[in-house]
Design an enzyme around this catalytic site. Structure first.
Site: not given
Lengths: 372, 372
Positions: B91, B267, B305, B307, B310, B336
């Site tokens: 940015d 974002d 989940c 991930c 998890c 996560h």
């Protein structure tokens, strides 16, 4: 638990060993990273495994206060709680009570203290320190001992050592009553810097009988040379066929010096704590990453290092992360410092295998002199 | 830079696209994790890659102050500095000047402000914001804009928008003078919540001509419904063949709602910042990990989940790490939450490919109602 001495060095007391524990085999001499609160600060268990960490130390004191032994036990002990499937050693908490509590009260029965977190009063006795560590479920557990301030008079050191030896007997008794599967209780030699007291302590422990012996009460402010002398005095009193664990030690040079005096196991917060403070170990000493000279330095921390951080990152980036207070600074610095320690141990083991450990000792001493 | 629209959804404005950048290809709609100071807080680049992060956002403002553009440029730009070889967007710093500085002074020429770190005075102009971002070397860079407080009168919004459009022209001019290889400059539509102003802004940007268009000045405190309306009003004014980037948005529900209104890029600090605060996203809303109910909870954060956190860790362990202030709490929670966001985007892309994005929208809305 079973300990094998695989071989002895030719010209020093160093030995190469193998420790068979419930959660795996540990090649000794070994360095145990410290995972105080059931985590080596900033490291995932995957990162620890990829660093070839063989065994971790966790602190009973901290885990007793938070989350508490019941919670850890419910989650399957420390191994299930933190999802670390290799060996773990827990200390008894005696040292933390000593170092973190101003208002502790020690008697022959045990120690009472107030939690450094919320002031709650707790009591640790030899017996309940065994209950606590059995709930935590580490492969190796340690007896409660009375920690001595340095310097101490011979009288104070004798009183404290004898109390610790009484406690060691009570711990051993309680441990045999509990008969926890897959756990072993070590003894801890005390006695300050006094050879007679150390000898008496070792004798009493050997009489009780433990599968491994720790040397406690060192690295508490005494000069290194004094520490080395105590180890030299204690070592002949310890059974050859049992592992020897030097608690809370030390610098990379200390590791080499003490292996040469017969030590098999070490733990220390130095690599991890120094990492978070930006103090990074290298083959030529250390660098303090915040120094302005590294602002645009494209080189890795240590050009001789093969760790994943040195393979990738510049001092400039690591300095930036540190100055910016970024979490990643702690993570990357910890990976590097742990790699350095574990790689030092790997080299120690190799030199012993070649029965040329004295050459490594000479190298380390020469390098230390070159730096001064 | 090249953008392909691979397909449109049947009943919404959602589209599936592919953005070809100097450092790789980005499948859109895409979520860009925020790496403010050249690091996504707590994440190694290896962890980001294993989460399939396609593109990161870094903040020029922070990097200008520390370590400074010269240092980053010397280390090979942001890609070389942080060793991230996939695309990056920076940015302009305009928003940080607005949000972090009480003593900023804005004129038609640019903005002067004092560093929030040490009080040093800096000036940002459209021209030097291009110089700065060219030194940082991101694949996509953003023009300096004038940020408007919410709520704002139509007069204030018009003044601010027109100033931003003048600056966009100056940025474009400077960018064309510099002709940096492998970098693209987007435009940013402003105009607050006023449809006429938004339309005027989009028109002026399209006249200048940019390879991509951002919608700025949203998620600054207005109700969600108002944000959705602004997107609906702006979208028809933006060229179909250019990517649309909604800056600073948002919740998982926002992502789905805004994709349905034609947005390609997002974002937001939400997944990473919330992670550090112990706010963890799940398919059924969120959990606040510090709550006492999780003290001995053996379940993962989210049973649905997939991930790595998890797959391995209990709520009890994550709560312990959080309560103990451990670095690993931030690390695991961030993994996560980022996984949750990136998985949401993956599902968004799949539903668009099947031209059934309306079904995902309906699911998300039903779940949101069920939770209230």
């Amino acid at each position: 638990m079973r300990f094998e001495v695989l071989g002895n060095d030719a010209r020093t007391r160093a030995r190469r060993g193998r420790l068979h524990l419930a959660h795996g085999t540990v090649e000794t001499p070994v360095f145990m990273p410290v995972g105080t609160q059931a985590t080596v600060k900033g490291m995932t268990t995957e990162q620890l495994q990829s660093l070839s960490v063989q065994i971790l130390l966790c602190n009973s004191y901290h885990l007793m206060l938070r989350p508490g032994p019941e919670t850890v036990a419910k989650l399957g002990g420390l191994h299930g709680f933190m999802k670390w499937d290799r060996p773990i050693l827990t200390d008894s908490g005696g040292y933390q009570v000593f170092s973190l509590n101003k208002f502790r009260k020690v008697s022959d029965d045990g120690v009472t203290f107030q939690s450094h977190l919320d002031g709650t009063t707790y009591a640790l006795t030899p017996e309940n320190s065994m209950d606590l560590q059995v709930a935590l479920g580490a492969d190796i557990i340690m007896p409660l001992d009375d920690c001595l301030a340095y310097p101490a008079t011979p009288e104070a050191a004798a009183l404290s050592m004898r109390r610790s030896m009484d406690w060691a007997g009570r711990c051993s008794k309680r441990f045999r009553e509990l008969m926890p599967e897959g756990q072993s209780l070590f003894g801890i030699v005390q006695g300050g810097v006094y050879p007679d007291l150390r000898k008496e302590s070792a004798g009493r422990l050997v009489e009780i009988g433990f599968p491994g012996y720790a040397i406690g009460g060192l690295a508490v402010g005494e000069p290194n040379t004094e520490m080395y002398e105590v180890i030299e005095q204690v070592e002949p009193s310890l059974p050859e066929d049992r592992p020897r664990y030097l608690m809370g030690v030390g610098t990379p040079e200390d590791l080499v010096e003490c292996v040469g005096r017969g030590v098999d196991m070490f733990d220390c917060v130095m690599p991890t704590r120094h990492a978070r403070n930006g103090w990074l170990f290298t083959a030529d000493g250390h660098i303090v990453i915040k120094h302005a000279e590294y602002k645009a330095d494209e080189r890795p921390i240590d050009e001789a290092c093969r760790c994943p951080v040195c393979a990738k990152h510049s001092r400039a980036y690591l300095r930036h992360l540190f100055m910016a207070g970024e979490i990643l600074a702690s993570v990357l610095n910890t990976i590097h410092n742990l790699y350095f320690y574990l790689d030092t141990m790997e080299r120690i083991r190799q030199f012993i295998e070649f029965r040329r450990f004295d050459e490594l000792l000479a190298q380390v001493r020469k390098r230390a002199i070159r730096r001064t």
